[in-house]
Design a protein around this motif. Structure first.
Motif, PDB file in Angstrom:
ATOM      1  N   THR A  80       0.826  -1.209   0.000  1.00 27.87           N
ATOM      2  CA  THR A  80       0.000   0.000   0.000  1.00 27.87           C
ATOM      3  C   THR A  80       0.864   1.264   0.000  1.00 27.87           C
ATOM      4  O   THR A  80       1.977   1.271   0.544  1.00 27.87           O
ATOM      5  CB  THR A  80      -0.896   0.053   1.252  1.00 27.87           C
ATOM      6  N   LEU A  81       0.326   2.307  -0.590  1.00 27.53           N
ATOM      7  CA  LEU A  81       1.086   3.560  -0.667  1.00 27.53           C
ATOM      8  C   LEU A  81       1.360   4.121   0.725  1.00 27.53           C
ATOM      9  O   LEU A  81       2.442   4.639   0.999  1.00 27.53           O
ATOM     10  CB  LEU A  81       0.307   4.574  -1.501  1.00 27.53           C
ATOM     11  N   GLY A  82       0.369   3.957   1.613  1.00 30.59           N
ATOM     12  CA  GLY A  82       0.528   4.479   2.971  1.00 30.59           C
ATOM     13  C   GLY A  82       1.685   3.793   3.684  1.00 30.59           C
ATOM     14  O   GLY A  82       2.543   4.460   4.297  1.00 30.59           O
ATOM     15  N   ALA A  83       1.743   2.472   3.581  1.00 34.65           N
ATOM     16  CA  ALA A  83       2.812   1.728   4.258  1.00 34.65           C
ATOM     17  C   ALA A  83       4.167   2.090   3.672  1.00 34.65           C
ATOM     18  O   ALA A  83       5.158   2.269   4.385  1.00 34.65           O
ATOM     19  CB  ALA A  83       2.556   0.220   4.136  1.00 34.65           C
ATOM     20  N   ARG A  84       4.184   2.240   2.334  1.00 36.80           N
ATOM     21  CA  ARG A  84       5.457   2.607   1.680  1.00 36.80           C
ATOM     22  C   ARG A  84       5.936   3.982   2.148  1.00 36.80           C
ATOM     23  O   ARG A  84       7.116   4.172   2.459  1.00 36.80           O
ATOM     24  CB  ARG A  84       5.286   2.638   0.165  1.00 36.80           C
ATOM     25  N   ALA A  85       5.000   4.913   2.197  1.00 41.83           N
ATOM     26  CA  ALA A  85       5.375   6.278   2.578  1.00 41.83           C
ATOM     27  C   ALA A  85       5.911   6.300   4.016  1.00 41.83           C
ATOM     28  O   ALA A  85       6.915   6.949   4.312  1.00 41.83           O
ATOM     29  CB  ALA A  85       4.169   7.205   2.441  1.00 41.83           C
ATOM     30  N   GLU A  86       5.248   5.534   4.881  1.00 44.04           N
ATOM     31  CA  GLU A  86       5.680   5.501   6.284  1.00 44.04           C
ATOM     32  C   GLU A  86       7.091   4.897   6.412  1.00 44.04           C
ATOM     33  O   GLU A  86       7.960   5.435   7.103  1.00 44.04           O
ATOM     34  CB  GLU A  86       4.682   4.658   7.081  1.00 44.04           C
ATOM     35  N   ALA A  87       7.302   3.787   5.694  1.00 49.39           N
ATOM     36  CA  ALA A  87       8.618   3.145   5.755  1.00 49.39           C
ATOM     37  C   ALA A  87       9.682   4.075   5.174  1.00 49.39           C
ATOM     38  O   ALA A  87      10.770   4.223   5.741  1.00 49.39           O
ATOM     39  CB  ALA A  87       8.582   1.820   4.996  1.00 49.39           C
ATOM     40  N   LEU A  88       9.363   4.721   4.056  1.00 50.41           N
ATOM     41  CA  LEU A  88      10.358   5.603   3.435  1.00 50.41           C
ATOM     42  C   LEU A  88      10.703   6.772   4.339  1.00 50.41           C
ATOM     43  O   LEU A  88      11.855   7.213   4.379  1.00 50.41           O
ATOM     44  CB  LEU A  88       9.845   6.114   2.077  1.00 50.41           C
ATOM     45  N   ARG A  89       9.690   7.256   5.077  1.00 49.31           N
ATOM     46  CA  ARG A  89       9.974   8.360   6.019  1.00 49.31           C
ATOM     47  C   ARG A  89      10.988   7.907   7.062  1.00 49.31           C
ATOM     48  O   ARG A  89      11.940   8.617   7.377  1.00 49.31           O
ATOM     49  CB  ARG A  89       8.684   8.808   6.713  1.00 49.31           C
ATOM     50  N   ALA A  90      10.781   6.688   7.597  1.00 49.66           N
ATOM     51  CA  ALA A  90      11.710   6.169   8.623  1.00 49.66           C
ATOM     52  C   ALA A  90      13.108   6.013   8.039  1.00 49.66           C
ATOM     53  O   ALA A  90      14.111   6.410   8.643  1.00 49.66           O
ATOM     54  CB  ALA A  90      11.195   4.829   9.153  1.00 49.66           C
ATOM     55  N   ILE A  91      13.173   5.463   6.850  1.00 53.65           N
ATOM     56  CA  ILE A  91      14.480   5.211   6.232  1.00 53.65           C
ATOM     57  C   ILE A  91      15.170   6.530   5.879  1.00 53.65           C
ATOM     58  O   ILE A  91      16.382   6.678   6.047  1.00 53.65           O
ATOM     59  CB  ILE A  91      14.306   4.312   4.984  1.00 53.65           C
ATOM     60  N   GLU A  92      14.376   7.483   5.425  1.00 52.65           N
ATOM     61  CA  GLU A  92      14.941   8.787   5.057  1.00 52.65           C
ATOM     62  C   GLU A  92      15.637   9.441   6.263  1.00 52.65           C
ATOM     63  O   GLU A  92      16.667  10.112   6.109  1.00 52.65           O
ATOM     64  CB  GLU A  92      13.825   9.693   4.489  1.00 52.65           C
ATOM     65  N   ARG A  93      15.106   9.217   7.440  1.00 50.01           N
ATOM     66  CA  ARG A  93      15.762   9.759   8.653  1.00 50.01           C
ATOM     67  C   ARG A  93      17.187   9.217   8.776  1.00 50.01           C
ATOM     68  O   ARG A  93      18.103   9.930   9.181  1.00 50.01           O
ATOM     69  CB  ARG A  93      14.954   9.381   9.904  1.00 50.01           C
ATOM     70  N   SER A  94      17.350   7.942   8.438  1.00 49.95           N
ATOM     71  CA  SER A  94      18.695   7.341   8.496  1.00 49.95           C
ATOM     72  C   SER A  94      19.624   8.007   7.487  1.00 49.95           C
ATOM     73  O   SER A  94      20.758   8.364   7.804  1.00 49.95           O
ATOM     74  CB  SER A  94      18.627   5.842   8.202  1.00 49.95           C
ATOM     75  N   TRP A  95      19.131   8.158   6.255  1.00 48.13           N
ATOM     76  CA  TRP A  95      20.000   8.760   5.227  1.00 48.13           C
ATOM     77  C   TRP A  95      20.344  10.203   5.611  1.00 48.13           C
ATOM     78  O   TRP A  95      21.470  10.653   5.420  1.00 48.13           O
ATOM     79  CB  TRP A  95      19.328   8.749   3.855  1.00 48.13           C
ATOM     80  N   GLU A  96      19.364  10.905   6.177  1.00 50.31           N
ATOM     81  CA  GLU A  96      19.633  12.302   6.558  1.00 50.31           C
ATOM     82  C   GLU A  96      20.724  12.386   7.615  1.00 50.31           C
ATOM     83  O   GLU A  96      21.611  13.222   7.548  1.00 50.31           O
ATOM     84  CB  GLU A  96      18.355  12.964   7.077  1.00 50.31           C
TER      85      GLU A  96
END
Ligand code: ADP
Ligand code: ASP
Ligand code: MG
Length: 442
Positions: A80-96
């Motif tokens: 689902t798009l919602g689950a993807r967006a949530e996971a990407l937000r978490a992962i993006e914190r790591s990259w940042e």
């Protein structure tokens, strides 16, 4: 309740993650400890290496590849798009977080070990975020236990068991409806609260620490092979899983190079008498290896090898009369916080081995006050493990005989009931392992 730890290969792809989720869900309300997806910690180490050297483009390139990989993982794992967006937000914190060190990685503000540890922690933070999102998407009431909120070590690196227990209990009580718990292996905080880790391969240790503080029924280490094999499968063909090992035997094997288990993993389980089971994610029905406080008597169980060993010999004509000689030798190593693996003594000399030669020059220099010192580098400890209590006659003779014409620099036997160690040159390691398997198991 059990602890189920899944290693890097077990969560190495979206497909494997789904499979791990199945395995975990079939087993009930347990604590699932995850490693980073395979290759991730190595990539984070590489990024850190570039940052130490001030090579920002190198770090950037490695990070870009990692980001691209995880974009695909997110798309393939989550529907689902919602689950993807949530996971990407978490992962993006790591990259940042990692990228903030690209700006600071200049000569005026050198990259530090503290920063490296923060970077290394991202692999487990990401794998657990992904598993959490996947479980939620499946409608499972999974609860996340953040290892950084409860896993803590003293200055010595030893886990603060009382603190971990207290924090973990509170976190679990706050989530009474949880169908299962997910947490990160490997990562922790040090005594001052900074992000740290339990050393490479340390997720096994996390599982064992959690198992011990919660006094669980069993600690399961799920990996990519069906248990502890009787020799190192990376070098020897035809190895077989060992059905049952005593805690002490498993500790010897882990310490002396059997990569399947982190060396520190056995002790907490042993102290709390919690069985440890090594299982294969790819072959869940295989019996694997059970590590507990009883195991078959009078047999040789397995062989392992520990690389990167240096032997240091101190010869002294005065050893005969000089009691306190060994004390002075050991004190020298202690002063340099260097631990000794093997020891062999004679009337005129003593040889010890170390796996950490970072203080070797200073140690050798100081030892020269007590005798003539010589050093053999590039050695390997070959370790034969089993119930080798001295009344079980003949095992040591067979082990030594198996090596045939391979030169043995030193032998240690009788230090415990479980181990015969032989020191050989690294060029002879593989042949030594193969000959021992042929002589002892075939
Ligand atoms: P994980 O990522 O699940 O923690 P590891 O790579 O740390 O897995 O450990 C599993 C690997 O350990 C196996 O794939 C195998 O190559 C290696 N290994 C080394 N010695 C042994 C042994 N005696 N028995 C089983 N596996 C071993
Ligand atoms: N991810 C860490 C490592 O690769 C810890 C582990 O997998 O046990 O060393
Ligand atoms: Mg491992």
């Amino acid at each position: 309740m059990k602890v189920l730890k899944f290693g890097g290969t077990s969560v190495g792809s979206p497909e494997r993650m789904r499979h791990v989720a199945e395995l975990a869900l079939e087993r009930g309300r347990n604590i699932v400890v995850l490693s980073a997806m395979s290759g991730t910690t190595n990539a984070l180490v590489e990024i850190s290496d570039y940052l130490y050297k001030g090579n920002i483009p190198g770090a950037q390139e490695t990070l870009n590849a990692l980001e691209a990989k995880y974009d695909v993982v997110v798309r393939e794992l989550l529907g689902t798009l919602g689950a993807r967006a949530e996971a990407l937000r978490a992962i993006e914190r790591s990259w940042e977080l990692i990228r903030t060190y690209f700006e600071r990685g200049d000569r005026r503000r050198p990259f530090t070990q503290v920063q490296e540890k923060e970077i290394l922690a991202q692999g487990e933070l990401i794998s657990t975020a992904l598993m959490f999102a996947h479980m939620r998407e499946r409608g499972v009431r999974a609860a996340m236990l953040s290892a950084l909120s409860f896993m803590r070590t003293f200055d010595s690196g030893e886990p603060d068991m009382a603190y971990i227990r207290e924090k973990l209990m509170v976190l679990m009580e706050q989530q009474p409806d949880a169908e299962l718990f997910i947490t990160q292996g490997f990562i922790c905080r040090d005594s001052s609260g900074k992000i740290s880790n339990l050393q490479r391969g340390g997720s096994d240790y996390t599982a064992s620490i959690i198992g011990a503080v919660l006094d669980v029924e069993e600690i399961q280490i799920w990996t990519d092979i069906d248990g502890m094999h009787n020799n190192d499968p990376r070098f020897v063909e035809g190895t077989r899983p060992v059905g049952r090992l005593h805690f002490e035997e498993a500790a010897e094997l882990a310490y002396f190079g059997a990569k399947i288990l982190h060396p520190n993993c056995v002790l907490p389980a042993k102290l709390h008498n919690i069985p440890v089971r090594l299982l294969n994610t790819m072959e869940p029905e295989a019996p694997g290896t059970l590590i507990c406080n009883t195991a078959p008597d009078g047999t040789i169980k397995a062989i392992a090898a520990k690389d990167g060993i240096t032997a240091i010999k101190i010869k002294s004509g005065r050893m005969l009369v000089a009691y306190g000689f060994l004390h002075k030798v050991f004190e020298t190593f202690e002063d340099h916080r260097t631990s000794i693996d093997m020891i062999a003594t004679s009337e005129v000399g003593v040889t010890v081995t170390v796996d950490n030669d970072s203080h070797l020059v200073a140690i050798v220099d100081e030892l020269k006050a007590f005798g003539t010192v010589s050093v053999d580098r590039d050695m390997v400890i070959i370790c034969v493990v089993g119930d080798l209590e001295w009344h079980n006659a003949g095992f040591e003779a067979r082990a030594v005989a198996a090596l045939g014409n391979i030169p043995i620099r030193m032998i240690s036997y009788g230090g415990s009931n479980y181990n015969i160690s032989m020191l050989v040159h690294k060029d002879d390691k593989v042949e030594a392992l193969r000959r021992l398997s042929a002589a002892l198991f075939n």
